[in-house]
Write a protein that holds these residues in place. Structure first.
Motif, PDB file in Angstrom:
ATOM      1  N   ARG A 195     -23.323 -13.129   6.642  1.00  0.00           N
ATOM      2  CA  ARG A 195     -22.981 -12.731   5.284  1.00  0.00           C
ATOM      3  C   ARG A 195     -22.919 -13.947   4.361  1.00  0.00           C
ATOM      4  O   ARG A 195     -23.304 -13.874   3.206  1.00  0.00           O
ATOM      5  N   GLN A 211     -28.977  -9.286   6.454  1.00  0.00           N
ATOM      6  CA  GLN A 211     -27.623  -9.598   6.932  1.00  0.00           C
ATOM      7  C   GLN A 211     -27.337  -8.840   8.213  1.00  0.00           C
ATOM      8  O   GLN A 211     -27.513  -7.630   8.298  1.00  0.00           O
ATOM      9  N   ILE A 212     -26.854  -9.564   9.210  1.00  0.00           N
ATOM     10  CA  ILE A 212     -26.557  -8.978  10.504  1.00  0.00           C
ATOM     11  C   ILE A 212     -25.051  -8.937  10.690  1.00  0.00           C
ATOM     12  O   ILE A 212     -24.362  -9.927  10.410  1.00  0.00           O
ATOM     13  N   GLY A 213     -24.539  -7.791  11.129  1.00  0.00           N
ATOM     14  CA  GLY A 213     -23.104  -7.699  11.381  1.00  0.00           C
ATOM     15  C   GLY A 213     -22.512  -6.401  10.887  1.00  0.00           C
ATOM     16  O   GLY A 213     -23.222  -5.473  10.518  1.00  0.00           O
ATOM     17  N   GLN A 214     -21.216  -6.391  10.892  1.00  0.00           N
ATOM     18  CA  GLN A 214     -20.447  -5.201  10.576  1.00  0.00           C
ATOM     19  C   GLN A 214     -20.876  -4.554   9.262  1.00  0.00           C
ATOM     20  O   GLN A 214     -21.038  -3.353   9.179  1.00  0.00           O
ATOM     21  N   GLY A 263     -19.955 -17.455  14.519  1.00  0.00           N
ATOM     22  CA  GLY A 263     -19.754 -16.334  15.440  1.00  0.00           C
ATOM     23  C   GLY A 263     -18.497 -15.555  15.151  1.00  0.00           C
ATOM     24  O   GLY A 263     -17.783 -15.144  16.067  1.00  0.00           O
ATOM     25  N   HIS A 282     -19.707 -10.804  12.527  1.00  0.00           N
ATOM     26  CA  HIS A 282     -21.116 -11.116  12.762  1.00  0.00           C
ATOM     27  C   HIS A 282     -21.512 -10.711  14.184  1.00  0.00           C
ATOM     28  O   HIS A 282     -22.550 -10.077  14.391  1.00  0.00           O
ATOM     29  N   ALA A 305     -17.111 -23.474  18.732  1.00  0.00           N
ATOM     30  CA  ALA A 305     -17.498 -22.324  17.896  1.00  0.00           C
ATOM     31  C   ALA A 305     -17.502 -21.052  18.753  1.00  0.00           C
ATOM     32  O   ALA A 305     -18.032 -21.050  19.866  1.00  0.00           O
ATOM     33  N   ASP A 334     -26.954 -30.711  16.512  1.00  0.00           N
ATOM     34  CA  ASP A 334     -27.351 -30.505  15.128  1.00  0.00           C
ATOM     35  C   ASP A 334     -28.626 -29.667  15.080  1.00  0.00           C
ATOM     36  O   ASP A 334     -29.651 -30.045  15.663  1.00  0.00           O
ATOM     37  N   MET A 335     -28.568 -28.544  14.395  1.00  0.00           N
ATOM     38  CA  MET A 335     -29.762 -27.688  14.317  1.00  0.00           C
ATOM     39  C   MET A 335     -30.927 -28.393  13.638  1.00  0.00           C
ATOM     40  O   MET A 335     -32.083 -28.072  13.897  1.00  0.00           O
TER      41      MET A 335
HETATM   42  C1  LIG Z   1     -14.761  -6.809   6.271  1.00  0.00           C
HETATM   43  C2  LIG Z   1     -15.664  -7.954   6.589  1.00  0.00           C
HETATM   44  C3  LIG Z   1     -16.987  -7.699   6.899  1.00  0.00           C
HETATM   45  C4  LIG Z   1     -17.854  -8.763   7.217  1.00  0.00           C
HETATM   46  N1  LIG Z   1     -19.147  -8.466   7.547  1.00  0.00           N
HETATM   47  C5  LIG Z   1     -19.948  -9.474   7.947  1.00  0.00           C
HETATM   48  C6  LIG Z   1     -21.283  -9.203   8.394  1.00  0.00           C
HETATM   49  O1  LIG Z   1     -21.774  -8.084   8.376  1.00  0.00           O
HETATM   50  N2  LIG Z   1     -22.027 -10.226   8.822  1.00  0.00           N
HETATM   51  C7  LIG Z   1     -21.572 -11.515   8.853  1.00  0.00           C
HETATM   52  O2  LIG Z   1     -22.313 -12.405   9.282  1.00  0.00           O
HETATM   53  N3  LIG Z   1     -20.345 -11.802   8.414  1.00  0.00           N
HETATM   54  C8  LIG Z   1     -19.527 -10.815   7.955  1.00  0.00           C
HETATM   55  N4  LIG Z   1     -18.275 -11.122   7.522  1.00  0.00           N
HETATM   56  C9  LIG Z   1     -17.938 -12.548   7.337  1.00  0.00           C
HETATM   57  C10 LIG Z   1     -17.496 -13.207   8.608  1.00  0.00           C
HETATM   58  O3  LIG Z   1     -16.113 -13.009   8.765  1.00  0.00           O
HETATM   59  C11 LIG Z   1     -17.727 -14.714   8.556  1.00  0.00           C
HETATM   60  O4  LIG Z   1     -17.115 -15.237   7.408  1.00  0.00           O
HETATM   61  C12 LIG Z   1     -19.210 -15.104   8.514  1.00  0.00           C
HETATM   62  O5  LIG Z   1     -19.931 -14.421   9.508  1.00  0.00           O
HETATM   63  C13 LIG Z   1     -19.316 -16.590   8.738  1.00  0.00           C
HETATM   64  O6  LIG Z   1     -20.647 -17.003   8.516  1.00  0.00           O
HETATM   65  P1  LIG Z   1     -21.234 -18.340   9.127  1.00  0.00           P
HETATM   66  O7  LIG Z   1     -21.131 -18.303  10.600  1.00  0.00           O
HETATM   67  O8  LIG Z   1     -22.562 -18.469   8.496  1.00  0.00           O
HETATM   68  O9  LIG Z   1     -20.314 -19.476   8.467  1.00  0.00           O
HETATM   69  P2  LIG Z   1     -19.167 -20.366   9.093  1.00  0.00           P
HETATM   70  O10 LIG Z   1     -18.141 -19.533   9.706  1.00  0.00           O
HETATM   71  O11 LIG Z   1     -18.767 -21.290   8.024  1.00  0.00           O
HETATM   72  O12 LIG Z   1     -19.887 -21.157  10.257  1.00  0.00           O
HETATM   73  C14 LIG Z   1     -20.819 -22.176  10.054  1.00  0.00           C
HETATM   74  C15 LIG Z   1     -21.079 -22.819  11.409  1.00  0.00           C
HETATM   75  O13 LIG Z   1     -22.175 -23.701  11.296  1.00  0.00           O
HETATM   76  C16 LIG Z   1     -21.924 -24.833  12.130  1.00  0.00           C
HETATM   77  N5  LIG Z   1     -22.756 -25.934  11.598  1.00  0.00           N
HETATM   78  C17 LIG Z   1     -22.643 -26.579  10.416  1.00  0.00           C
HETATM   79  N6  LIG Z   1     -23.603 -27.476  10.280  1.00  0.00           N
HETATM   80  C18 LIG Z   1     -24.380 -27.425  11.385  1.00  0.00           C
HETATM   81  C19 LIG Z   1     -25.535 -28.129  11.835  1.00  0.00           C
HETATM   82  N7  LIG Z   1     -26.129 -29.050  11.075  1.00  0.00           N
HETATM   83  N8  LIG Z   1     -26.045 -27.808  13.030  1.00  0.00           N
HETATM   84  C20 LIG Z   1     -25.462 -26.876  13.804  1.00  0.00           C
HETATM   85  N9  LIG Z   1     -24.360 -26.189  13.434  1.00  0.00           N
HETATM   86  C21 LIG Z   1     -23.826 -26.442  12.229  1.00  0.00           C
HETATM   87  C22 LIG Z   1     -20.466 -25.067  12.018  1.00  0.00           C
HETATM   88  O14 LIG Z   1     -19.996 -25.766  13.161  1.00  0.00           O
HETATM   89  C23 LIG Z   1     -19.915 -23.626  11.960  1.00  0.00           C
HETATM   90  O15 LIG Z   1     -19.597 -23.149  13.250  1.00  0.00           O
HETATM   91  C24 LIG Z   1     -17.406 -10.093   7.205  1.00  0.00           C
HETATM   92  C25 LIG Z   1     -16.070 -10.338   6.885  1.00  0.00           C
HETATM   93  C26 LIG Z   1     -15.207  -9.310   6.586  1.00  0.00           C
HETATM   94  C27 LIG Z   1     -13.775  -9.613   6.267  1.00  0.00           C
END
Ligand SMILES: Cc1cc2nc3c(=O)[nH]c(=O)nc-3n(C[C@H](O)[C@H](O)[C@H](O)COP(=O)(O)OP(=O)(O)OC[C@H]3O[C@@H](n4cnc5c(N)ncnc54)[C@H](O)[C@@H]3O)c2cc1C
Ligand SMILES: Cc1cc2nc3c(=O)[nH]c(=O)nc-3n(C[C@H](O)[C@H](O)[C@H](O)COP(=O)(O)OP(=O)(O)OC[C@H]3O[C@@H](n4cnc5c(N)ncnc54)[C@H](O)[C@@H]3O)c2cc1C
Lengths: 395, 273
Positions: free
Chosen positions: A310, A323-326, A343, A347, A366, A379-380
């Motif tokens: 998201r 977008q993948i997830g809930q 994770g 998601h 993570a 690092d990706m």
């Molecule tokens: C009601 C509700 C519904 C939701 N529905 C969804 C949904 O459908 N789908 C969804 O995805 N989310 C959903 N969310 C949001 C979810 O809670 C998370 O906030 C979201 O999934 C986090 O996204 P992210 O992993 O991209 O970001 P972050 O949580 O910020 O994670 C980023 C990650 O990237 C890593 N990283 C950073 N830089 C690098 C690098 N250079 N190389 C490797 N790793 C790196 C970090 O270590 C970190 O683990 C919902 C939330 C709520 C409250």
């Protein structure tokens, strides 16, 4: 249905007055008396120590459900073809039907859809209930509810499955209320109770934080909507035959109250992550559109699709349909590669159905790693280019 | 009659109190949901429902009633609805309503709407698309069926003209424009304008004794115990558990080049690429 006071047993103690949640009980002249606010909830019956309250309230006798047989799948038709979720439901429906020793039927509604019958047979349907009418050409809640409720009342199925698509989630609750049936939403797992043959319907709630298993003890058919992308397809039976049962359609003006004025496609080619075999997904760790572009290259090299969290969608790096997830789509590819994704439970709810999950994240703690088959800490921006280079070298 | 110049459009908005999803945490040891101390808030989609209704109040002078079923504390979401601009709040609260599935919830809400209609006209019922806790999105269509009214789901914009409603439905990759006669039930998933904030002076007013807030119980809406709450429910939750994966994680270590070589070898081994 009533509750009454047995005068020669009542001592006027007032326990029932305290127990009554509605303030409907009073003691008058040392006798309990029921007032007009009584809802027959029965709380006073349990409270009385002197058996001074009579009632004809009995637990409703459990209806005889043995007359309801067969597993039904409602077929969704998109642009003249069967929606993928309907094929998934046929696969799942066939497994349930086999376990119950009952038949699998589908309900096919539309204007000119008979040509789809052979495909339904190949996908496992033993019987097709076919209702064709100009009024059914496009989906409309009321017209479809009428035809389905007639079919159910006539043929009395045991189980009815619909896709948890926008259409299914518009139609199923309307139907469940018309026929007074229980309905479980957005199931991700279905199984048969080995003891009483009832349907165990498992679904996520609280934004994917909780899974609940739900049963429908007294009403038939047991109705559930099933999340697209979750159930596996069944084996194809090319050349198989299905019995066709035609249902005469008589719509009334009241069934066509809502009129479609216009329909406008939004944006580009519709993405269908549900059907993708390989998905490369990106999150906040992509850091921007360039990071996502890198993942797009990997997706392309692997013949897969691009998806994400998201956060990635909200940042504008990715279209909403990816977008993948809930609150996005649920996917079940063979291979899911999560890059820069923490994770979060919301998601994970959308990708746990993948056969293999690969996680690339620079944070060893993570949560995505706890659901990964292959964990690459790092690092990706180093690992993904290395993968691309290796894939190029191999080609 | 509604639609005549002297009688305003009458709108009811269904509003649910839910646990704040941003605050939901899991107990890391037991893997269960921690419910204690999680603040209760207005369901996000219902804020959109209120905004939709209040926009009709701004443009057409609609009268807006907010209706909620829940424990007595749920009166908070109704105070908030009043503070946003609703004219009246009704809370359905009764021990017998507890444990309702969507069938029983829609029956109870439907009975309350019928009582509203015995007191005055009602032209439109607005629900959120989905509650963030139960997540079923079933209540809107079920209430529509209870009332015998047409339904329009997934609405992102809506206009009322005379006895008709024009609605824009947002579907995947598609926007549909539909025409529907009133009375009707709609479920909303977005609004053209972000939902308005509650006004402080209205909030103070909404929390006063004299605020237009009522609490109705089962007797008030003539809802038999056998049709409400757990007793009236057709579905039963038999088990809840936390979702977890049963995967065995294999760590691939080394330099980026070594890691990617190892991964591609594994993926080839499983015929994934
Ligand atoms: C009601 C509700 C519904 C939701 N529905 C969804 C949904 O459908 N789908 C969804 O995805 N989310 C959903 N969310 C949001 C979810 O809670 C998370 O906030 C979201 O999934 C986090 O996204 P992210 O992993 O991209 O970001 P972050 O949580 O910020 O994670 C980023 C990650 O990237 C890593 N990283 C950073 N830089 C690098 C690098 N250079 N190389 C490797 N790793 C790196 C970090 O270590 C970190 O683990 C919902 C939330 C709520 C409250
Ligand atoms: C884990 C779990 C799983 C469940 N699964 C099912 C299931 O599969 N099938 C089933 O029938 N029941 C189920 N229930 C019960 C269901 O959550 C309740 O019936 C609930 O009262 C209404 O459903 P919802 O929260 O899904 O609302 P939704 O249908 O998602 O809500 C849509 C809209 O209806 C209105 N609305 C909903 N509830 C209220 C209310 N109390 N007051 C005012 N307006 C309201 C709001 O406008 C809301 O935006 C489940 C409950 C739990 C805890």
């Amino acid at each position: 249905m009533a509750i009454w006071v047995i005068a020669d047993k009542c001592t006027g103690c007032g326990l029932c007055v305290k127990a009554c949640p509605y303030g409907a009980m009073q003691v008058q002249d040392k006798l309990a008396a029921l007032g007009p606010r009584c809802t027959q909830c029965g709380a006073c019956l349990e409270a009385c120590k002197f058996e001074a309250l009579g009632s004809d309230l009995a637990d409703e006798p459990r209806p005889d459900l043995s007359g309801y047989r067969g597993v039904w799948v409602f077929c969704e038709v998109q642009d003249g073809a069967l929606a993928r979720v309907s094929l998934e439901l046929l696969g799942q429906g066939a497994r349930l039907a086999a376990e119950l020793g009952q038949t699998l039927a589908t309900v096919l509604l539309g204007e000119d859809v008979e040509g789809l019958v052979p495909e339904l047979a190949a996908q496992g349907a033993d019987r097709v209930y076919l209702a064709q009418d100009a009024g059914l050409a496009a989906y409309s809640t009321l017209a479809y509810t009428r035809v389905l409720s007639e079919l159910i009342a006539t043929h009395r199925p045991n189980i009815l499955l619909l896709g948890a698509t926008p259409l299914g989630r518009d139609l199923a609750p309307r139907l469940s209320r018309r026929l007074d049936l229980g309905l479980t939403a957005d199931c991700t797992e279905l199984a048969i109770d080995p003891v009483d043959g009832g349907l165990w319907q498992t679904r996520p709630a609280f934004g994917g934080n909780v899974m609940a298993t739900i049963v429908t003890p007294t009403a038939r058919p047991q109705m559930a909507t099933v999340r697209p992308g979750v159930m596996a397809l069944g084996p194809r039976r090319d050349g198989a035959q299905a019995e066709v049962v035609r249902h005469p359609v008589r719509l009334e003006p009241g069934d066509l109250l809502v009129r479609l004025l216009a329909s406008q496609a939004q944006g580009q080619r519709p993405v269908d992550l549900g059907a993708a075999r390989v998905i490369v997904a990106g999150g906040r760790g992509c850091g921007g559109p360039q990071g996502m572009e890198l993942l797009a290259q990997l997706a392309q090299a692997l013949g897969g699709e691009l998806g994400g969290t998201r956060v990635a969608v909200e940042e504008g790096w990715l279209g909403q349909a990816r977008q993948i997830g809930q609150t996005g789509v649920t996917v079940r590819p063979d291979l899911y590669i999560a890059c820069g994704i923490s994770g979060a439970i919301q998601h994970r709810a959308g990708c746990l159905g993948a056969r293999y999950i690969v996680a690339i994240n620079r944070d060893r703690r993570a949560p995505i790693f706890s659901v990964a088959d292959y964990a690459l800490a790092g690092d990706m921006f180093k690992i993904v280019p290395a993968m691309l280079a290796a894939l190029k070298g191999a080609a | 009659m509604p639609g005549q110049p002297d009688s305003p459009l009458c709108v009811a908005v269904l509003v649910k109190q839910v646990p704040d999803s941003a605050e939901i945490k899991m107990d890391p040891r037991t893997g269960t949901l921690i419910r204690e101390g999680v603040p209760a808030v207005m369901n996000p989609d219902d804020r959109l429902g209120l905004e939709t209704a209040l926009a009709l109040k701004d443009s057409l002078g609609a009268l807006v009633t907010a209706l909620s079923m829940g424990p007595i504390q749920a009166v908070d979401v109704l105070s908030e609805a009043l503070a946003m601009g609703a004219d009246r709040g009704v809370l359905l609260s009764d021990r017998n309503f507890a444990g309702a599935d969507t069938w029983a919830t829609s029956f109870t809400l439907g009975r309350a709407l019928e009582r509203l209609m015995s007191q005055g006209p009602l032209d439109l019922v607005i629900c959120g698309r989905q509650a963030s806790d139960g997540d079923t999105a079933q209540i809107g269509p079920q209430v529509a069926e209870h009332l015998g009214w047409p339904q329009v789901t997934y609405v992102e914009r809506l206009e009322v003209e005379g006895r008709e409603l024009r609605a824009w439905r947002r579907l995947p990759g598609l926007v549909q424009k539909v025409l529907c006669p009133l009375p009707a039930v709609v479920t909303v998933l977005a609004t053209p304008q972000a939902p308005r904030w509650p006004l402080v002076d209205r909030l103070l007013w909404a929390c006063r004794e004299a605020a237009p807030l009522e609490v109705w119980d089962a007797a008030d809406i003539e809802a038999p115990a056998a049709r409400t709450g757990l007793k009236g429910s057709l579905t039963r939750v038999v088990k809840t558990f936390s979702p977890k994966g049963q995967r065995v994680t294999q760590w691939l270590e080394g330099t980026a080049a070594e890691q990617s070589q190892a991964l591609l070898a594994e993926l080839r081994g499983h015929k994934l690429i």
